[in-house]
Design an enzyme around this catalytic site. Structure first.
Site, PDB file in Angstrom:
ATOM      1  N   LYS A 172      12.287  11.129 -64.428  1.00 42.95           N
ATOM      2  CA  LYS A 172      11.586  11.465 -63.187  1.00 42.95           C
ATOM      3  C   LYS A 172      10.344  10.592 -62.979  1.00 42.95           C
ATOM      4  O   LYS A 172       9.883  10.431 -61.857  1.00 42.95           O
ATOM      5  CB  LYS A 172      11.242  12.947 -63.161  1.00 42.95           C
ATOM      6  CG  LYS A 172      12.503  13.799 -63.030  1.00 42.95           C
ATOM      7  CD  LYS A 172      12.214  15.254 -62.796  1.00 42.95           C
ATOM      8  CE  LYS A 172      13.481  16.032 -62.464  1.00 42.95           C
ATOM      9  NZ  LYS A 172      14.391  16.189 -63.628  1.00 42.95           N
TER      10      LYS A 172
HETATM   11  C1  LIG Z   1      15.759  16.456 -63.519  1.00 41.60           C
HETATM   12  C2  LIG Z   1      16.566  16.129 -64.710  1.00 41.60           C
HETATM   13  C3  LIG Z   1      17.967  16.001 -64.649  1.00 41.60           C
HETATM   14  C4  LIG Z   1      18.761  16.241 -63.381  1.00 41.60           C
HETATM   15  O1  LIG Z   1      18.430  15.385 -62.338  1.00 41.60           O
HETATM   16  P1  LIG Z   1      19.102  15.536 -60.896  1.00 41.60           P
HETATM   17  O2  LIG Z   1      18.232  14.797 -59.960  1.00 41.60           O
HETATM   18  O3  LIG Z   1      19.145  16.992 -60.642  1.00 41.60           O
HETATM   19  O4  LIG Z   1      20.422  14.958 -60.952  1.00 41.60           O
HETATM   20  C5  LIG Z   1      18.641  15.646 -65.801  1.00 41.60           C
HETATM   21  N1  LIG Z   1      17.996  15.463 -66.969  1.00 41.60           N
HETATM   22  C6  LIG Z   1      16.655  15.590 -67.071  1.00 41.60           C
HETATM   23  C7  LIG Z   1      16.016  15.389 -68.391  1.00 41.60           C
HETATM   24  C8  LIG Z   1      15.895  15.927 -65.959  1.00 41.60           C
HETATM   25  O5  LIG Z   1      14.565  16.058 -66.067  1.00 41.60           O
END
Ligand SMILES: *Cc1c(COP(=O)(O)O)cnc(C)c1O
Length: 469
Positions: free
Chosen positions: A112
């Site tokens: 993220k």
């Molecule tokens: C947010 C997140 C996901 C999922 O991401 P999406 O945008 O919902 O596909 C997967 N793994 C981790 C570690 C995350 O923080």
């Protein structure tokens, strides 16, 4: 570049406005009106570029008209300059032609950061130009909150309030939020669960009078700028594995269909991608759609991969829009009937067409731990539970051994010690250097009752760099 709503009724916006918009006024999500398309020669010429320069080339068409090239370049250089690995998104080989794209070398150790480090800087840039300020209110069950706070901590024009369920996030995740100080940073622990937090955010968007005219901005994964930033690393990975002359496949651990939608866009922008694998945990609405053409909400299960614990997948609407020939009226109807409690199937030809690119698998906690243990035995690498789900799905769903398979490594395993310990490989873990003293750091957080009015009063008391709005 203009952006249109998936439900066809809201006005088209430019990049700047879409950055500040969140949901469209008709309830839809914004998507580019026309996707840029690169030639194979153009993509090939990007081989070997530093990450921020590749990012500039991939994202430039999306911001054209809103951000001058020189400014955008500077923003990108700064954004990816804070990552702790000089390759930004290194590829690590697990097995024959099987790779993990490590997306966890940013400040908060999850993918993220790629989007939220950029989002914070873009917001500040645009707001500075306009002479405006905004308030961000976000709900988090863990990863989003810390990445958003890290992304906004230097913003002059943004005050950020992150709500998390009191005593229900892991200690690492809580500390990654509460140990970052700034007069514009506010952590609120709600005496309730994650849904309560999310509901408060939703209600605050619906009635913003408590903000006294200050604009509210969304940082959840429906924000277009987040998706945009995630497109880049698909190009980055493919270029290192012989693309675009060779095609590449990806397996993507996903809940809200954000990360994998970015892969789908990369393909539509000209990157040869052979297969996209949707890897879910037990919360498998996406897998049920991909495997059986049923999009139906079910109850929520708490899993060892909490960042994918969702009932409904908010970005899936963006794919549905394309699946239905970008017909906003048809989408509005479909989504309304879904909201009314009905699940849906799409017409058989549309589903078959989608399945040419997408495969899927749902992986339970037991298989997740088994995969962490298996990969550790094979390579000495400790995977986080989300990434492990990606690996398991890649191994089950892979169509061709000749085509490189890239699994998106979405988090550092140290963030999810429970799964890693259950898999029996916990001893191998250490916090990276920049977080080494995380457990000794002072924390700042306000505990509030599960009461919308109390939270909104807090925001209006502190929404102007700690002072009243
Ligand atoms: C947010 C997140 C996901 C999922 O991401 P999406 O945008 O919902 O596909 C997967 N793994 C981790 C570690 C995350 O923080």
């Amino acid at each position: 570049m203009r952006y249109i709503s998936t439900r066809g009724q809201a006005p088209a916006l430019n990049f700047e406005d879409v950055l500040l918009a969140g949901l469209a006024t008709d309830g839809g999500l914004y998507v580019p009106e026309n996707l840029p398309r690169f030639t194979q020669e153009e993509i090939a010429s990007w081989a070997g570029l530093p990450y921020h320069e590749l990012a500039f080339r991939v994202m430039r068409p999306f911001v054209t008209g809103s951000i001058p090239d020189a400014d955008f370049k500077k923003i990108l250089e700064e954004t990816y300059g804070v990552f702790s690995h000089s390759a930004i998104a290194p590829l690590r080989q697990l097995n024959g032609n099987e790779w993990v794209l490590e997306l966890f070398h940013g400040p908060t150790l999850a993918f993220k950061d790629f989007a939220l480090q950029l989002l914070g800087r873009l917001l500040d840039y645009v707001l500075e130009k306009r002479g405006e300020r905004v308030v961000i209110i976000g709900a988090t069950s863990g990863d989003t909150g810390s990445a958003a706070i890290e992304g906004c901590k230097h913003c002059e024009n943004v005050d950020i309030f992150i709500l998390h369920p009191h005593k229900r996030v892991s200690e690492v995740q809580r500390r990654q939020m509460t140990t970052i100080f700034g007069e514009n940073i506010h952590n609120i622990a709600i005496e309730g669960n994650f849904d309560d937090c999310q509901e408060m955010v939703k209600n605050s968007f619906a009635d913003q009078s408590f903000l006294k005219g200050t604009r509210l901005v969304a940082v959840n994964s429906i924000n277009w700028a987040r998706i945009m930033a995630q497109i880049v690393y698909y190009f980055h990975a493919a270029l290192q594995l012989g693309g675009p002359a060779r095609s590449v496949s990806f397996s993507v651990p996903t809940g809200n269909f954000g990360d994998i939608f970015a892969g789908y866009l990369a393909r539509n922008m000209g990157l040869p991608i052979n297969q996209l694998i949707v890897a879910t945990n037990r919360n498998d609405i996406l897998h049920r759609f991909m495997s059986g053409n049923q999009y139906v909400k079910e109850t929520l299960h708490a899993t060892l991969s909490p960042s994918m614990d969702i009932m409904v997948s908010s970005n899936f609407e963006r794919l549905l829009f394309d699946m239905h020939g970008r017909n906003g009226a048809a989408l509005a109807e479909l989504m309304n009937s879904f909201k009314q409690g009905g699940g849906f199937s799409v017409e058989q030809e549309r589903w078959t067409e989608t399945r040419k690119l997408f495969d899927s698998l749902a992986v339970d906690d037991e298989q997740t731990c088994a995969t962490i243990a298996e990969v550790y035995a094979q390579t000495g690498e400790v995977l986080d539970p989300h990434t492990a789900i990606g690996v398991k799905a890649a191994r089950e769903c892979r169509r061709s051994l000749d085509i490189p398979m890239v699994i998106l490594g979405t988090a550092h395993p140290v963030k999810f010690p429970e799964a890693v310990e259950k898999a029996g490989v916990g001893k191998a873990l250490e916090l990276p250097e920049h977080l080494a003293n995380l457990f000794e750091r002072e924390e700042r957080c306000t505990v509030l009752a599960n009461d919308l009015k109390a939270v909104q009063a807090f925001v209006s008391q502190h929404g102007n760099r700690g002072k009243p709005l």
